[in-house]
Design a protein around this motif. Sequence first.
Motif, PDB file in Angstrom:
ATOM      1  N   SER A  56      -8.194 -32.753   2.972  1.00 16.37           N
ATOM      2  CA  SER A  56      -8.132 -34.148   2.545  1.00 16.37           C
ATOM      3  C   SER A  56      -8.531 -35.089   3.680  1.00 16.37           C
ATOM      4  O   SER A  56      -8.637 -36.296   3.474  1.00 16.37           O
ATOM      5  CB  SER A  56      -6.733 -34.489   2.029  1.00 16.37           C
TER       6      SER A  56
ATOM      7  N   LYS B 123      -5.700 -26.505   2.373  1.00 13.57           N
ATOM      8  CA  LYS B 123      -5.190 -27.399   1.320  1.00 13.57           C
ATOM      9  C   LYS B 123      -6.288 -27.845   0.374  1.00 13.57           C
ATOM     10  O   LYS B 123      -6.323 -28.997  -0.064  1.00 13.57           O
ATOM     11  CB  LYS B 123      -4.495 -28.613   1.952  1.00 13.57           C
TER      12      LYS B 123
ATOM     13  N   ASP C 214      -6.642 -26.734  -2.500  1.00 17.37           N
ATOM     14  CA  ASP C 214      -6.211 -26.580  -3.885  1.00 17.37           C
ATOM     15  C   ASP C 214      -5.739 -27.881  -4.508  1.00 17.37           C
ATOM     16  O   ASP C 214      -5.735 -28.033  -5.711  1.00 17.37           O
ATOM     17  CB  ASP C 214      -5.084 -25.547  -3.964  1.00 17.37           C
ATOM     18  N   GLY C 215      -5.371 -28.835  -3.696  1.00 18.29           N
ATOM     19  CA  GLY C 215      -4.694 -29.980  -4.282  1.00 18.29           C
ATOM     20  C   GLY C 215      -5.552 -31.193  -4.532  1.00 18.29           C
ATOM     21  O   GLY C 215      -5.136 -32.115  -5.192  1.00 18.29           O
ATOM     22  N   THR C 216      -6.736 -31.193  -3.997  1.00 22.52           N
ATOM     23  CA  THR C 216      -7.487 -32.426  -4.045  1.00 22.52           C
ATOM     24  C   THR C 216      -8.843 -32.225  -4.697  1.00 22.52           C
ATOM     25  O   THR C 216      -9.329 -31.112  -4.831  1.00 22.52           O
ATOM     26  CB  THR C 216      -7.735 -32.938  -2.613  1.00 22.52           C
ATOM     27  N   ALA C 217      -9.461 -33.310  -5.052  1.00 20.76           N
ATOM     28  CA  ALA C 217     -10.767 -33.221  -5.698  1.00 20.76           C
ATOM     29  C   ALA C 217     -11.876 -33.097  -4.662  1.00 20.76           C
ATOM     30  O   ALA C 217     -13.029 -33.000  -5.026  1.00 20.76           O
ATOM     31  CB  ALA C 217     -10.990 -34.459  -6.551  1.00 20.76           C
TER      32      ALA C 217
END
Lengths: 303, 440
Positions: A229, A254, A256-259
């Motif tokens: 991110s 990380k 997996d959590g963001t566009a």
Amino acid sequence: MAVLDRLRRGLEKTRRTLASGIGKALSREAPSEKALADLEELLLSTDVGVATAERLAESLRRFAGEGPGKSGSELVSFMKREILDLMSKPMSRPGPKGSPHVVLVVGVNGSGKTTTIGKLAKRLADGGERVLIACSDTFRAAAGEQMDVWARRAGVEMVRQKPGADPAAVAYDGAEAGLARGSTVVLVDTAGRLHTKVNLMEELKKIRKVLERKVPGAPHEVLLVVDASTGQNALVQAREFGSCLGVTGIVLTKLDGTAKGGVVVAIASQMDIPVKFLGVGEALEDIVEFDPEEFVEALFSTD
Amino acid sequence: MFEELSSRLESVFRKLRGYGKLSEQNMRDALREVRRALLEADVNYKVAKDFVAAVESKAVGREVLKSLTPGQQVIGVVHEELVELLGKKAVSLKPASKHPAAIFVVGLQGSGKTTFTVKLGVHLRKKGAKPLVVAADLKRPAAVEQLRILAESVGLTSFIPAKGETVLDAAPKAFEQAVDGGYDWVIFDTAGRMHVDDEMMSELIQLREKVPPHETLLVLDGMTGQDAVNVANSFQKAVDFDGAVLSKLDGDARGGAALSLRAVTGKPIKFVSVGEKPDALEVFHPDRMASRILGMGDVLSLVEKAEQTLDAARAEEMEKKLRAAEFTLEDFLDQLKEVRKMGPLQDVMQMIPGFGRIQKAGLDVDEKALGRVEAVINSMTPDERRNPVIIDGSRRKRIATGSGTTVQEVNRVLKQYFQIQKLLKQMKRGGRKGLSFLPF
């Protein structure tokens, strides 16, 4: 293909944003100025950065102008190739026999170094390596305890010292223990530090030097852990840690959590540091090797 | 912090100042550069677009085009708009009518929640309140331990859940302990969670039902890119936070996340977290930040920091000396020590106007060099310090040996000192005031 699935799951959001958007922007027969502007905004929204986005849009514009009647799918595959060219950096794999392969893991605070080492340790141990972790993060409260939990989960050995101990001394111990116990891989965790803190960067150089002296050719890998991110600052991080230590690879966490995830494209485009692993979840096995083709394919696939 | 954006805008407007008048075309050029700079600073692309549009309409509305100093006027408008976007006024915690009041600290993994929790505790204690910090992150390995150790190191009381307890069980107990112990604030350090992790987000919602928070603060990594708006939006939807905290801003050259978050959620940024020490917490001042973005420097923060750390009486005495230009090497040493008390020099320097540009030019602050200067001065006799003119060749050699440096180094220190003194004399003649504590 569980690995690819996991990667795809992690990248799903990026893919959706990019694929639908680019599809829309390029579905017309020839890209209009509006479509190119849309494309640029789309790329911007994934954190590739303004320079890379402009360059990609520019090369697409040139490609479209080369001949008449380029179809939308031709344009999409051109974009794929362009990004792939940026991402394809050769991976070096030095591995002298008889002494451990030493991997130094660095990064800014909270990027996910300890978790990454836990996952890497598990992955390597599953692959038959004898892994030892040296916890050189003696600064952050309870960092040793956290690493210890991961080491136990991964079923590997670990070396640590009291909080406040000299991180280079722990690295030394780790290398020595690795040699004595016949480890094939030594993973060195370090405290998170911002690349602007001169004294902390010096500390890393010292750790590097200690490892160099102890094991021939060490550290064989210096991995920079970058939170996906993170925006354009990831480039600065790569440059600063790179010039200080000679970073050999990037682990992007990380995802997996963001566009977003486009910062990888920017890093690959502007630096000679390849991305080596992706962290795509919180489970012990949620780490995949970075494969540029799969990555670009996953980025653009429309299923 | 923000040097990149500042220097970009500076260079744009330096170009702009060159024109006698501002045409529509070079106005557009300038604004394109502003947009680029904002994007490179990680301001969300939509926010950047709106921002540029707003500046354009205001600039045109004010007939900047006819102005003789168009560059300055554009800077003025850009500055105003930045302040507007950042939220105009500093916003602190909501005053609570009933104590103890619960504060939830939420955010993504690795954003800096645990460190902030302790910093907030220290901050509230400084204001005379009695805070209790609660380890409510039972997910990350050793997170509880981290909070316990950090809290202990600064003498804050922490609540540690029993082994095997869930957050939902432990939270009400923590609150009860706060009631019984007469605490004013209960700060919950919650687990880091991805904003797309529905399960974890619903845990947060359940936690709110068990212990209704007086205030929820979202901690956002100051280096976050375009995604800042998604994170802020998701947390807003799930827990409707009251304010945000920007962390790790001490190392970042950019910081567009600050602008994005504020613009998209309308929530104020309440604190800025700028270091790993428990007192490295600053109240967010939109106006100062905007000035800083524009390369005007964060002088007010610097003054505040100086006031907090410098000895007031000594500062006053020093100012008198400076005015009278009776600045000895002893004073020089005192000044060095005082300035170093303010924290890493890098942090201090960044608040000085124009420093962004100097730093870019390759001037690095070398803390070790300062140590050597100290050693050199320490190796002088009191006489030499008060009257450095007497320091001849053989004295220089002695000082170099004594301080473990070289004669060249000693020469450099003396040269610097004489330069400062010359500067002071000039200033005295010129009658300029205001250089109170900085020997640079």
